[in-house]
Write a protein that holds these residues in place. Sequence first.
Motif, PDB file in Angstrom:
ATOM      1  N   TRP A 106       0.825  -1.205   0.000  1.00 12.20           N
ATOM      2  CA  TRP A 106       0.000   0.000   0.000  1.00 12.20           C
ATOM      3  C   TRP A 106       0.864   1.262   0.000  1.00 12.20           C
ATOM      4  O   TRP A 106       0.509   2.265  -0.611  1.00 12.20           O
ATOM      5  N   GLU A 107       2.011   1.205   0.666  1.00  7.34           N
ATOM      6  CA  GLU A 107       2.876   2.379   0.728  1.00  7.34           C
ATOM      7  C   GLU A 107       3.382   2.774  -0.657  1.00  7.34           C
ATOM      8  O   GLU A 107       3.650   3.942  -0.913  1.00  7.34           O
ATOM      9  N   ARG A 108       3.507   1.816  -1.545  1.00  9.84           N
ATOM     10  CA  ARG A 108       3.928   2.143  -2.910  1.00  9.84           C
ATOM     11  C   ARG A 108       2.805   2.856  -3.662  1.00  9.84           C
ATOM     12  O   ARG A 108       3.050   3.744  -4.472  1.00  9.84           O
ATOM     13  N   GLU A 109       1.568   2.435  -3.393  1.00  9.66           N
ATOM     14  CA  GLU A 109       0.415   3.047  -4.049  1.00  9.66           C
ATOM     15  C   GLU A 109       0.038   4.378  -3.394  1.00  9.66           C
ATOM     16  O   GLU A 109      -0.526   5.254  -4.047  1.00  9.66           O
ATOM     17  N   TRP A 110       0.385   4.504  -2.109  1.00  6.62           N
ATOM     18  CA  TRP A 110      -0.010   5.678  -1.318  1.00  6.62           C
ATOM     19  C   TRP A 110       1.232   6.309  -0.677  1.00  6.62           C
ATOM     20  O   TRP A 110       1.390   6.304   0.541  1.00  6.62           O
ATOM     21  N   PRO A 111       2.136   6.881  -1.455  1.00 12.62           N
ATOM     22  CA  PRO A 111       3.394   7.410  -0.907  1.00 12.62           C
ATOM     23  C   PRO A 111       3.193   8.605   0.017  1.00 12.62           C
ATOM     24  O   PRO A 111       4.088   8.915   0.821  1.00 12.62           O
ATOM     25  N   GLN A 112       2.049   9.297  -0.087  1.00 11.59           N
ATOM     26  CA  GLN A 112       1.820  10.472   0.764  1.00 11.59           C
ATOM     27  C   GLN A 112       1.086  10.130   2.061  1.00 11.59           C
ATOM     28  O   GLN A 112       0.846  10.998   2.894  1.00 11.59           O
ATOM     29  N   THR A 113       0.711   8.868   2.244  1.00 13.48           N
ATOM     30  CA  THR A 113      -0.045   8.457   3.423  1.00 13.48           C
ATOM     31  C   THR A 113       0.903   7.965   4.514  1.00 13.48           C
ATOM     32  O   THR A 113       1.769   7.121   4.269  1.00 13.48           O
ATOM     33  N   ASP A 114       0.735   8.504   5.721  1.00 13.64           N
ATOM     34  CA  ASP A 114       1.570   8.113   6.857  1.00 13.64           C
ATOM     35  C   ASP A 114       0.953   6.892   7.534  1.00 13.64           C
ATOM     36  O   ASP A 114       0.048   7.023   8.362  1.00 13.64           O
ATOM     37  N   PHE A 115       1.437   5.703   7.184  1.00 18.54           N
ATOM     38  CA  PHE A 115       0.879   4.478   7.738  1.00 18.54           C
ATOM     39  C   PHE A 115       1.332   4.227   9.173  1.00 18.54           C
ATOM     40  O   PHE A 115       0.804   3.326   9.833  1.00 18.54           O
ATOM     41  N   ASN A 116       2.279   5.002   9.662  1.00 21.74           N
ATOM     42  CA  ASN A 116       2.683   4.877  11.066  1.00 21.74           C
ATOM     43  C   ASN A 116       1.708   5.592  12.003  1.00 21.74           C
ATOM     44  O   ASN A 116       1.731   5.362  13.206  1.00 21.74           O
ATOM     45  N   ASN A 117       0.887   6.447  11.438  1.00 21.08           N
ATOM     46  CA  ASN A 117      -0.110   7.180  12.216  1.00 21.08           C
ATOM     47  C   ASN A 117      -1.474   6.560  11.931  1.00 21.08           C
ATOM     48  O   ASN A 117      -2.085   6.837  10.898  1.00 21.08           O
ATOM     49  N   THR A 118      -1.947   5.696  12.812  1.00 18.17           N
ATOM     50  CA  THR A 118      -3.182   4.961  12.538  1.00 18.17           C
ATOM     51  C   THR A 118      -3.855   4.528  13.831  1.00 18.17           C
ATOM     52  O   THR A 118      -3.196   4.345  14.861  1.00 18.17           O
ATOM     53  N   SER A 119      -5.171   4.367  13.751  1.00 18.53           N
ATOM     54  CA  SER A 119      -5.940   3.800  14.869  1.00 18.53           C
ATOM     55  C   SER A 119      -6.269   2.338  14.615  1.00 18.53           C
ATOM     56  O   SER A 119      -6.942   1.699  15.437  1.00 18.53           O
ATOM     57  N   VAL A 120      -5.809   1.793  13.502  1.00 19.54           N
ATOM     58  CA  VAL A 120      -6.075   0.400  13.151  1.00 19.54           C
ATOM     59  C   VAL A 120      -5.038  -0.487  13.837  1.00 19.54           C
ATOM     60  O   VAL A 120      -3.843  -0.369  13.574  1.00 19.54           O
ATOM     61  N   SER A 121      -5.491  -1.367  14.697  1.00 18.92           N
ATOM     62  CA  SER A 121      -4.566  -2.231  15.433  1.00 18.92           C
ATOM     63  C   SER A 121      -4.258  -3.522  14.675  1.00 18.92           C
ATOM     64  O   SER A 121      -3.229  -4.156  14.918  1.00 18.92           O
ATOM     65  N   ASP A 122      -5.135  -3.908  13.775  1.00 25.53           N
ATOM     66  CA  ASP A 122      -4.957  -5.144  13.020  1.00 25.53           C
ATOM     67  C   ASP A 122      -5.153  -4.847  11.537  1.00 25.53           C
ATOM     68  O   ASP A 122      -6.274  -4.649  11.071  1.00 25.53           O
ATOM     69  N   TRP A 123      -4.058  -4.825  10.778  1.00 27.40           N
ATOM     70  CA  TRP A 123      -4.149  -4.528   9.353  1.00 27.40           C
ATOM     71  C   TRP A 123      -4.962  -5.564   8.608  1.00 27.40           C
ATOM     72  O   TRP A 123      -5.458  -5.315   7.504  1.00 27.40           O
ATOM     73  N   GLY A 124      -5.134  -6.742   9.204  1.00 25.23           N
ATOM     74  CA  GLY A 124      -5.933  -7.773   8.572  1.00 25.23           C
ATOM     75  C   GLY A 124      -7.398  -7.404   8.448  1.00 25.23           C
ATOM     76  O   GLY A 124      -8.149  -8.058   7.716  1.00 25.23           O
ATOM     77  N   GLU A 125      -7.823  -6.357   9.171  1.00 19.69           N
ATOM     78  CA  GLU A 125      -9.205  -5.895   9.055  1.00 19.69           C
ATOM     79  C   GLU A 125      -9.462  -5.196   7.722  1.00 19.69           C
ATOM     80  O   GLU A 125     -10.610  -5.044   7.307  1.00 19.69           O
ATOM     81  N   ILE A 126      -8.396  -4.744   7.070  1.00 21.09           N
ATOM     82  CA  ILE A 126      -8.541  -3.973   5.836  1.00 21.09           C
ATOM     83  C   ILE A 126      -8.218  -4.859   4.639  1.00 21.09           C
ATOM     84  O   ILE A 126      -7.153  -5.470   4.573  1.00 21.09           O
ATOM     85  N   LEU A 127      -9.169  -4.932   3.710  1.00 18.96           N
ATOM     86  CA  LEU A 127      -9.009  -5.733   2.509  1.00 18.96           C
ATOM     87  C   LEU A 127      -9.049  -4.852   1.274  1.00 18.96           C
ATOM     88  O   LEU A 127      -9.722  -3.818   1.264  1.00 18.96           O
ATOM     89  N   SER A 128      -8.319  -5.265   0.266  1.00 16.34           N
ATOM     90  CA  SER A 128      -8.457  -4.634  -1.040  1.00 16.34           C
ATOM     91  C   SER A 128      -9.644  -5.284  -1.736  1.00 16.34           C
ATOM     92  O   SER A 128      -9.653  -6.491  -1.950  1.00 16.34           O
ATOM     93  N   GLY A 129     -10.644  -4.490  -2.071  1.00 17.83           N
ATOM     94  CA  GLY A 129     -11.885  -5.040  -2.586  1.00 17.83           C
ATOM     95  C   GLY A 129     -11.893  -5.329  -4.075  1.00 17.83           C
ATOM     96  O   GLY A 129     -12.900  -5.773  -4.605  1.00 17.83           O
ATOM     97  N   GLY A 130     -10.809  -5.073  -4.755  1.00 16.84           N
ATOM     98  CA  GLY A 130     -10.756  -5.312  -6.201  1.00 16.84           C
ATOM     99  C   GLY A 130     -10.372  -4.057  -6.957  1.00 16.84           C
ATOM    100  O   GLY A 130      -9.269  -3.957  -7.488  1.00 16.84           O
ATOM    101  N   PRO A 131     -11.263  -3.057  -7.026  1.00 20.71           N
ATOM    102  CA  PRO A 131     -10.911  -1.821  -7.722  1.00 20.71           C
ATOM    103  C   PRO A 131      -9.745  -1.111  -7.026  1.00 20.71           C
ATOM    104  O   PRO A 131      -9.672  -1.080  -5.799  1.00 20.71           O
ATOM    105  N   PRO A 132      -8.834  -0.533  -7.788  1.00 15.09           N
ATOM    106  CA  PRO A 132      -7.736   0.218  -7.188  1.00 15.09           C
ATOM    107  C   PRO A 132      -8.211   1.581  -6.699  1.00 15.09           C
ATOM    108  O   PRO A 132      -9.398   1.916  -6.794  1.00 15.09           O
ATOM    109  N   LYS A 133      -7.292   2.346  -6.187  1.00 18.33           N
ATOM    110  CA  LYS A 133      -7.574   3.734  -5.805  1.00 18.33           C
ATOM    111  C   LYS A 133      -8.245   4.455  -6.983  1.00 18.33           C
ATOM    112  O   LYS A 133      -7.737   4.436  -8.104  1.00 18.33           O
ATOM    113  N   ASP A 134      -9.408   5.059  -6.713  1.00 16.50           N
ATOM    114  CA  ASP A 134     -10.207   5.778  -7.716  1.00 16.50           C
ATOM    115  C   ASP A 134     -10.752   4.875  -8.810  1.00 16.50           C
ATOM    116  O   ASP A 134     -11.284   5.359  -9.813  1.00 16.50           O
TER     117      ASP A 134
END
Length: 310
Positions: A12-40
């Motif tokens: 995701w960091e490659r697709e979202w270089p401006q997003t700070d993934f160290n700053n998050t309230s998500v404790s388990d990344w497994g909760e987030i899935l890629s649903g198929g369509p990419p960004k936009d």
Amino acid sequence: MPQVASSNPALWEREWPQTDFNNTSVSDWGEILSGGPPKDGIPALSDPRFLNASDETRIHDREPVITVEIKVQEPRAYPIRYLMWHEIVNDQIGGTPVAVTFCPLCNSGLVFDRRVNGELRTFGVSGKLRNSDMVMYDRETESWWQQAVGQGIVGAHTGDTLTQLPAWMESWAEYTARNPEGLVMDEPNWSRAYGQNPYQNYDSSRRPFLYRGENPPHDIPPLMRVVRVGSQAWPMERLAKAGEITESGVRINWTSGQASALDKANIGASKDVGTIRVYDAESGANVPHDVMFAFAFHAFWPDGTWMLGK
């Protein structure tokens, strides 16, 4: 239906270089899935065109629309036949910048003020899902936002909350009867099967798509609609039977006539799920709320109160 891809913040960091993934309230990344369509890949809309309601001839009387009525401004209807394919509309109603959002997998239709700490934000669809709910992002900071709760969950806006505005889903016939001179969003200039439901029979399913969480308590079917006000949920079955309920400071009305957006292939021919209106029990003012599936309420409000009337 979208295909599931595994959670992988490193990719995701490659697709979202401006997003700070160290700053998050998500404790388990497994909760987030890629649903198929990419960004936009699901294209959000900005600055939509509008028609007078009396000039619109394509929408079936029973089709759902999201209605926004802000004082001194002309009422506006945002048809679900368009939001089904775009999920977010960035608009400006008078002096209020709004994001009109709809997540098909949760049936969650919410309208937010687009100002965050005094700064304007423009929202897009990330292509990610958490508990089957759309993860939005803002184009200015590329922070991720959870649509069902209106909260920043990844990036600079982690912990910030969008202001939800009073809005509701109703049938096109209900909207035009009350607002014959109101406005309606015009058909977007995209090649989409507007008026068709790509999630045919979804709200009759036993299990939500792309959902890994537990089922709701009290033997409530996961895909039963509930009316959420704050951290309380009223089962639609109870409201349809009663017609009107006043408790916990709100008055909730149910009336027939609105088609499900997630039943038959043709939205206008789908089953009746009714229209909900929520008012302050004392003042009569419209109250921000959501009509969402029970599994989503349980996922995001695990300690929420189920208003079962027992």
